[in-house]
Scaffold this active site. Structure first.
Site, short mmCIF file in Angstrom:
data_model
loop_
_atom_site.label_atom_id
_atom_site.label_comp_id
_atom_site.label_asym_id
_atom_site.label_seq_id
_atom_site.Cartn_x
_atom_site.Cartn_y
_atom_site.Cartn_z
N ASP A 44 137.47 -67.62 -7.10
CA ASP A 44 138.36 -68.54 -7.45
C ASP A 44 139.82 -67.98 -8.28
O ASP A 44 140.76 -68.41 -7.87
CB ASP A 44 137.94 -69.68 -8.59
CG ASP A 44 136.99 -70.28 -7.92
OD1 ASP A 44 136.93 -70.81 -6.60
OD2 ASP A 44 135.65 -70.89 -8.63
N GLY A 45 139.54 -67.20 -8.73
CA GLY A 45 140.55 -66.25 -9.54
C GLY A 45 141.70 -65.87 -8.53
O GLY A 45 142.87 -65.95 -8.70
N ASN A 114 145.45 -74.47 -12.61
CA ASN A 114 144.07 -74.84 -13.33
C ASN A 114 144.72 -75.59 -14.76
O ASN A 114 144.08 -76.65 -14.95
CB ASN A 114 143.24 -73.69 -13.58
CG ASN A 114 142.40 -73.77 -12.43
OD1 ASN A 114 142.46 -74.43 -11.46
ND2 ASN A 114 141.40 -72.55 -12.66
N GLU A 115 144.96 -74.59 -15.59
CA GLU A 115 145.42 -75.46 -17.01
C GLU A 115 146.36 -74.46 -17.95
O GLU A 115 146.55 -73.02 -17.54
CB GLU A 115 143.82 -75.55 -17.78
CG GLU A 115 143.38 -73.83 -18.35
CD GLU A 115 142.70 -73.42 -17.34
OE1 GLU A 115 143.02 -71.94 -17.32
OE2 GLU A 115 141.88 -73.50 -16.52
N ALA A 152 142.04 -80.22 -10.66
CA ALA A 152 141.69 -79.17 -9.69
C ALA A 152 141.18 -78.03 -10.72
O ALA A 152 140.02 -77.36 -10.53
CB ALA A 152 142.67 -78.56 -9.05
N ALA A 156 136.72 -75.80 -14.51
CA ALA A 156 136.84 -74.28 -14.79
C ALA A 156 136.74 -74.21 -16.16
O ALA A 156 135.89 -74.84 -16.90
CB ALA A 156 138.30 -73.90 -14.41
N ASN A 158 138.12 -75.80 -18.78
CA ASN A 158 138.25 -77.40 -19.31
C ASN A 158 136.56 -77.57 -19.47
O ASN A 158 136.18 -77.99 -20.38
CB ASN A 158 138.62 -78.35 -18.69
CG ASN A 158 138.65 -79.61 -19.00
OD1 ASN A 158 139.09 -80.07 -20.13
ND2 ASN A 158 138.16 -80.41 -18.14
N SER A 160 133.89 -75.74 -19.46
CA SER A 160 133.37 -74.67 -20.44
C SER A 160 133.58 -75.07 -21.84
O SER A 160 132.63 -74.91 -22.84
CB SER A 160 133.83 -73.43 -20.03
OG SER A 160 133.62 -72.83 -19.13
#
Length: 255
Positions: A44-45, A114-115, A152, A156, A158, A160
């Site tokens: 993913d990264g 992502n965030e 999306a 991830a 979030n 966790s």
């Protein structure tokens, strides 16, 4: 239907580089400029890195999992790849724009798929003040940090941090605390995607905080402004039977 021109990229993982060699031998490797589709091999990264690095080209990315989790990636298969890509479902992601002001007054901007997260830099907890569209909503949050997540990215960091999983078309963002100490029972908020979130760092000299937008880290911040980025909507391709909406739905029922 014309066969799409492919450009393969891979992470540094051995199984990703091995897949790259195998696919280049099997299919023609086109240049980035002439390719229709970018095929990313990794986790993913690495997919996020590929989207950021090829932003100016505006080309769709089809990822295949040669990493670990692979939530944003399709299963790895070499057979019939052009036909598989031609049948893929496009998903336009909606990134966030971060504007971070440091203690010295300088400002840095970045984009996050992502965030955007704020994290304490030392052993001392961070003290944050949160405003939404200019209205103070939380005067003081004592915590390890806080994050604003896109749909999306909701599965991830979030997730966790015990934030909610958000369907792609929900039109909302997650504002999630990271190890909140006070107020202990505050679990975060769901916000309309068009809001502006301003997070101010209280006692910044004593309790330094870093801001991170995907891969871009800005240390010693005093204020971070987060809003939806209106200039970029990267497209990711998914197999029809296993698209991102379905993955997000399934994730909410996983044990």
């Amino acid at each position: 239907m014309p066969v799409p021109k492919l450009h393969f990229v891979h992470s540094k993982a051995d199984k990703a580089s091995g897949a790259y060699t195998s696919l280049c031998n099997r299919y023609e490797q086109h240049t980035l400029e002439e390719a229709d589709i970018i095929v990313a091999l990794g986790g993913d990264g690495f997919l996020l890195e590929t989207l950021h690095e090829t932003r100016a080209l505006g080309k769709p990315v089809f990822g295949m999992n040669r990493g670990s989790v692979g939530f944003l990636l399709n299963d790895y298969r070499e057979q019939n790849l052009p036909q598989r890509i031609a049948a893929a479902v496009p998903v336009a992601l909606k990134p966030l724009h971060m504007q971070a002001r440091r203690t010295d007054g300088t400002v840095e901007e970045a984009v996050a798929i992502n965030e955007v997260s704020l994290l304490r830099q030392t052993r001392q907890a961070a003290k944050l003040r949160i405003a939404v569209d200019g209205v103070e909503r939380l005067g003081e949050l004592i915590c390890d940090g806080a994050l604003v997540s896109t749909p999306a990215g909701s599965t991830a960091y979030n997730l966790s941090a015990h934030g909610p999983i958000i369907p792609l078309e929900a039109g909302i963002l997650a504002l999630t605390p990271i190890s909140a100490f006070r107020p202990r029972r505050w679990r975060g908020a769901l916000l309309p995607q068009d809001v502006t979130v301003t997070i101010s760092v209280l006692e910044a000299a004593k309790r330094p905080v870093a801001a991170v937008a995907d891969f871009t880290e800005v240390r010693d911040v005093v204020e971070v402004v987060v809003r939806q980025d209106s200039n970029w909507a990267p497209t990711v391709l998914f197999d029809p039977h296993h698209n991102l909406d379905e993955r997000i739905l399934k994730e909410q029922f996983s044990s």
